[in-house]
Design an enzyme around this catalytic site. Structure first.
Site, PDB file in Angstrom:
ATOM      1  N   GLN A 239      40.165  46.270  32.293  1.00 16.07           N
ATOM      2  CA  GLN A 239      39.706  46.605  30.935  1.00 16.07           C
ATOM      3  C   GLN A 239      40.533  45.933  29.839  1.00 16.07           C
ATOM      4  O   GLN A 239      40.508  46.370  28.692  1.00 16.07           O
ATOM      5  CB  GLN A 239      39.776  48.122  30.639  1.00 16.07           C
ATOM      6  CG  GLN A 239      39.584  49.022  31.801  1.00 16.07           C
ATOM      7  CD  GLN A 239      38.144  49.452  31.941  1.00 16.07           C
ATOM      8  OE1 GLN A 239      37.293  49.036  31.160  1.00 16.07           O
ATOM      9  NE2 GLN A 239      37.858  50.253  32.919  1.00 16.07           N
ATOM     10  N   THR A 240      41.329  44.933  30.171  1.00 14.22           N
ATOM     11  CA  THR A 240      42.233  44.351  29.176  1.00 14.22           C
ATOM     12  C   THR A 240      42.174  42.828  29.247  1.00 14.22           C
ATOM     13  O   THR A 240      42.121  42.262  30.342  1.00 14.22           O
ATOM     14  CB  THR A 240      43.689  44.824  29.450  1.00 14.22           C
ATOM     15  OG1 THR A 240      43.651  46.230  29.689  1.00 14.22           O
ATOM     16  CG2 THR A 240      44.601  44.544  28.281  1.00 14.22           C
TER      17      THR A 240
ATOM     18  N   GLY B 162      47.216  50.684  26.892  1.00  9.18           N
ATOM     19  CA  GLY B 162      46.124  51.653  27.022  1.00  9.18           C
ATOM     20  C   GLY B 162      45.882  52.080  28.463  1.00  9.18           C
ATOM     21  O   GLY B 162      46.533  51.596  29.388  1.00  9.18           O
ATOM     22  N   TYR B 163      44.931  52.997  28.619  1.00  5.18           N
ATOM     23  CA  TYR B 163      44.587  53.552  29.955  1.00  5.18           C
ATOM     24  C   TYR B 163      45.869  53.867  30.733  1.00  5.18           C
ATOM     25  O   TYR B 163      46.176  53.241  31.747  1.00  5.18           O
ATOM     26  CB  TYR B 163      43.707  52.575  30.743  1.00  5.18           C
ATOM     27  CG  TYR B 163      42.395  52.295  30.058  1.00  5.18           C
ATOM     28  CD1 TYR B 163      41.313  53.179  30.186  1.00  5.18           C
ATOM     29  CD2 TYR B 163      42.225  51.174  29.257  1.00  5.18           C
ATOM     30  CE1 TYR B 163      40.100  52.929  29.542  1.00  5.18           C
ATOM     31  CE2 TYR B 163      41.029  50.922  28.604  1.00  5.18           C
ATOM     32  CZ  TYR B 163      39.976  51.801  28.758  1.00  5.18           C
ATOM     33  OH  TYR B 163      38.797  51.547  28.117  1.00  5.18           O
TER      34      TYR B 163
ATOM     35  N   ASP C 187      34.483  42.164  40.404  1.00  5.49           N
ATOM     36  CA  ASP C 187      34.566  42.981  39.181  1.00  5.49           C
ATOM     37  C   ASP C 187      33.360  42.637  38.300  1.00  5.49           C
ATOM     38  O   ASP C 187      32.455  41.918  38.746  1.00  5.49           O
ATOM     39  CB  ASP C 187      35.897  42.721  38.452  1.00  5.49           C
ATOM     40  CG  ASP C 187      35.991  41.309  37.897  1.00  5.49           C
ATOM     41  OD1 ASP C 187      35.120  40.468  38.228  1.00  5.49           O
ATOM     42  OD2 ASP C 187      36.904  41.047  37.112  1.00  5.49           O
TER      43      ASP C 187
ATOM     44  N   TYR D  24      37.717  46.653  44.351  1.00  7.11           N
ATOM     45  CA  TYR D  24      37.932  45.352  43.713  1.00  7.11           C
ATOM     46  C   TYR D  24      39.404  44.928  43.823  1.00  7.11           C
ATOM     47  O   TYR D  24      39.729  43.816  44.255  1.00  7.11           O
ATOM     48  CB  TYR D  24      37.498  45.379  42.232  1.00  7.11           C
ATOM     49  CG  TYR D  24      38.105  44.231  41.477  1.00  7.11           C
ATOM     50  CD1 TYR D  24      37.597  42.946  41.631  1.00  7.11           C
ATOM     51  CD2 TYR D  24      39.243  44.405  40.677  1.00  7.11           C
ATOM     52  CE1 TYR D  24      38.186  41.871  40.999  1.00  7.11           C
ATOM     53  CE2 TYR D  24      39.839  43.333  40.041  1.00  7.11           C
ATOM     54  CZ  TYR D  24      39.310  42.070  40.210  1.00  7.11           C
ATOM     55  OH  TYR D  24      39.909  40.993  39.607  1.00  7.11           O
TER      56      TYR D  24
ATOM     57  N   TRP E 119      50.959  35.083  36.573  1.00  4.70           N
ATOM     58  CA  TRP E 119      50.778  35.693  37.902  1.00  4.70           C
ATOM     59  C   TRP E 119      50.135  34.717  38.891  1.00  4.70           C
ATOM     60  O   TRP E 119      49.931  35.035  40.044  1.00  4.70           O
ATOM     61  CB  TRP E 119      49.963  36.984  37.811  1.00  4.70           C
ATOM     62  CG  TRP E 119      48.727  36.878  36.976  1.00  4.70           C
ATOM     63  CD1 TRP E 119      47.494  36.515  37.397  1.00  4.70           C
ATOM     64  CD2 TRP E 119      48.617  37.148  35.574  1.00  4.70           C
ATOM     65  NE1 TRP E 119      46.614  36.524  36.345  1.00  4.70           N
ATOM     66  CE2 TRP E 119      47.279  36.922  35.215  1.00  4.70           C
ATOM     67  CE3 TRP E 119      49.521  37.559  34.581  1.00  4.70           C
ATOM     68  CZ2 TRP E 119      46.813  37.082  33.902  1.00  4.70           C
ATOM     69  CZ3 TRP E 119      49.054  37.721  33.285  1.00  4.70           C
ATOM     70  CH2 TRP E 119      47.714  37.488  32.952  1.00  4.70           C
TER      71      TRP E 119
ATOM     72  N   CYS F  95      25.924  26.646  29.719  1.00  4.20           N
ATOM     73  CA  CYS F  95      25.414  26.170  31.008  1.00  4.20           C
ATOM     74  C   CYS F  95      25.556  24.663  31.190  1.00  4.20           C
ATOM     75  O   CYS F  95      25.760  24.188  32.305  1.00  4.20           O
ATOM     76  CB  CYS F  95      23.956  26.585  31.170  1.00  4.20           C
ATOM     77  SG  CYS F  95      23.760  28.377  31.145  1.00  4.20           S
TER      78      CYS F  95
ATOM     79  N   GLU G 161      46.822  42.627  38.399  1.00  7.79           N
ATOM     80  CA  GLU G 161      45.434  43.089  38.516  1.00  7.79           C
ATOM     81  C   GLU G 161      45.228  44.441  37.837  1.00  7.79           C
ATOM     82  O   GLU G 161      44.203  44.675  37.218  1.00  7.79           O
ATOM     83  CB  GLU G 161      45.021  43.169  39.997  1.00  7.79           C
ATOM     84  CG  GLU G 161      44.704  41.820  40.611  1.00  7.79           C
ATOM     85  CD  GLU G 161      43.586  41.081  39.873  1.00  7.79           C
ATOM     86  OE1 GLU G 161      42.657  41.722  39.370  1.00  7.79           O
ATOM     87  OE2 GLU G 161      43.654  39.839  39.785  1.00  7.79           O
TER      88      GLU G 161
HETATM   89  S1  SF4 Z   1      24.716  27.840  34.710  1.00  7.51           S
HETATM   90 FE1  SF4 Z   1      24.988  29.165  32.950  1.00  7.51          FE
HETATM   91  S2  SF4 Z   1      24.279  31.161  33.576  1.00  7.51           S
HETATM   92 FE2  SF4 Z   1      24.539  29.944  35.413  1.00  7.51          FE
HETATM   93  S3  SF4 Z   1      26.586  30.443  36.156  1.00  7.51           S
HETATM   94 FE3  SF4 Z   1      26.784  28.625  34.851  1.00  7.51          FE
HETATM   95  S4  SF4 Z   1      27.214  29.393  32.791  1.00  7.51           S
HETATM   96 FE4  SF4 Z   1      26.450  31.109  34.018  1.00  7.51          FE
END
Ligand code: SF4
Length: 342
Positions: free
Chosen positions: A37-38, A76-77, A129, A111, A19, A188, A32
């Protein structure tokens, strides 16, 4: 700054999804709704099959609902499918391009409306979302889940959105939320916007926002009977306004307190079809889990000869096993057929 870093990362790393090869609002809308939920990997084959059968809104509007539902079978749904078909029939060929028009359509909330506007029409909207909201909570370092904080996140994301690429901005955040910044795992050190994120400075970014406490899932016991006459099985269509609306299933229902499995199935068949069955053969047990409850199904089999007394309020069909392919059935019914085959 965040937007720049995010879009630079997205342009090199965006997921290749069917898409994303289009700006066609009809196709964005269908994707969308399917994605609600999928998971993405589940949606891809459904989306492809759907688009090869219903490539535009006119093809969908002209299709028979049982055929449309068959394309949704397993996703589903099912009210999503009903809403899509109803909307397609009401729209004609022009897809709306304003928030006020989109939001009035069945199954389209804030959304979805904003995401369609951003991706298909390049309008400066952010569809928030749960994925985007979670990223926003973490960027701002917010813990408490409240309406006030959700609004802060929404305004924040709107303020930092790249105004020239609103669709890419939405999709970049979606990709980030499903890769580095998931609900139960974060990476992170790999995240392209880590320098702008407050949650990452804490010991546990997963606490932003505070995770919901899992409620125990209730269980339901039901008895179901595959009733057959000669080489044909009886299937009934579920009411459109109920869960799994429009799908076809074998008759049966809940086992009442203190009732045996067999007594329950005899009573249910009588109530649903007016057929009196005696001593149905017990086949075994099937377990299935829906999003908000688990069900244990005791499966019986019964051949009937006199079907003249049959009285059924909903639609029903006597079909051969092969003929079942034409009908959309709930997953649990396929498990019953598997058990029967064993
Ligand atoms: S730094 Fe970590 S907690 Fe912050 S948006 Fe990036 S992945 Fe998420």
């Amino acid at each position: 700054m965040i937007s720049k870093q995010l879009l630079a990362w997205y342009s090199l790393n965006k997921r290749s999804l069917p898409w994303r090869e289009t700006k066609n609002p009809y196709k964005i809308w269908i994707s969308e709704i399917m994605l609600q939920q999928t998971q993405v990997k589940t949606v891809i084959p459904f989306y492809r099959k759907w688009m090869s059968s219903f490539p535009d809104i006119k093809a969908l509007a002209n299709a028979n609902y049982d055929d449309v539902l068959k394309h949704w079978e397993g996703l589903g749904y099912y009210s999503r499918c009903k809403n899509i078909h109803t909307t397609a029939k009401s729209l004609g060929e022009d897809f709306p391009d304003t928030f006020n028009e989109l939001i009035k359509l069945p199954g389209i909330g804030e959304y979805t409306a904003k995401t369609i506007l951003a991706i298909a029409y390049n309008k400066q909207e952010v569809g928030v979302d749960t994925n985007l909201e979670r990223v926003g909570f973490r960027l701002l370092g917010l813990k408490k889940k409240s309406k006030f904080n959700s609004n802060r996140v929404k305004k924040f994301l709107e303020a930092i959105q790249d105004k020239s690429k609103p669709g890419d901005f939405n999709q970049a955040l979606m990709d980030l939320g499903s890769s580095f910044c998931q609900a139960k795992a974060v990476h992170c050190s790999l995240c392209p916007i880590t320098s702008e994120c407050r949650a990452t400075l804490s010991e546990d970014p997963l606490q932003f926002p505070e995770p919901k406490k899992n409620k125990p899932i209730p269980s339901v016991n039901v008895s179901v009977c595959i009733v057959y006459h000669n080489d044909r099985l009886l299937i009934l269509q579920r009411p459109q306004n109920k869960m799994l609306g429009g799908l076809w299933e074998f008759p049966g229902g809940k086992i009442e307190l203190g009732e045996s499995k067999e007594a329950a199935v005899i009573r249910e068949i009588k109530e649903e079809t007016n057929l009196s069955i005696l001593s149905p053969e017990y086949i075994g047990e099937v377990k299935h889990q829906y999003s908000h409850f688990k069900v244990t199904i005791s499966l019986f089999l019964k051949s009937v000869s006199n079907v003249k007394t049959l009285k059924i309020k909903e639609n029903y069909v006597w079909t051969t096993i092969k003929g079942l392919d034409k009908f959309a059935l709930p997953k649990a019914n396929y498990k019953m057929l598997e058990l029967l085959n064993k």
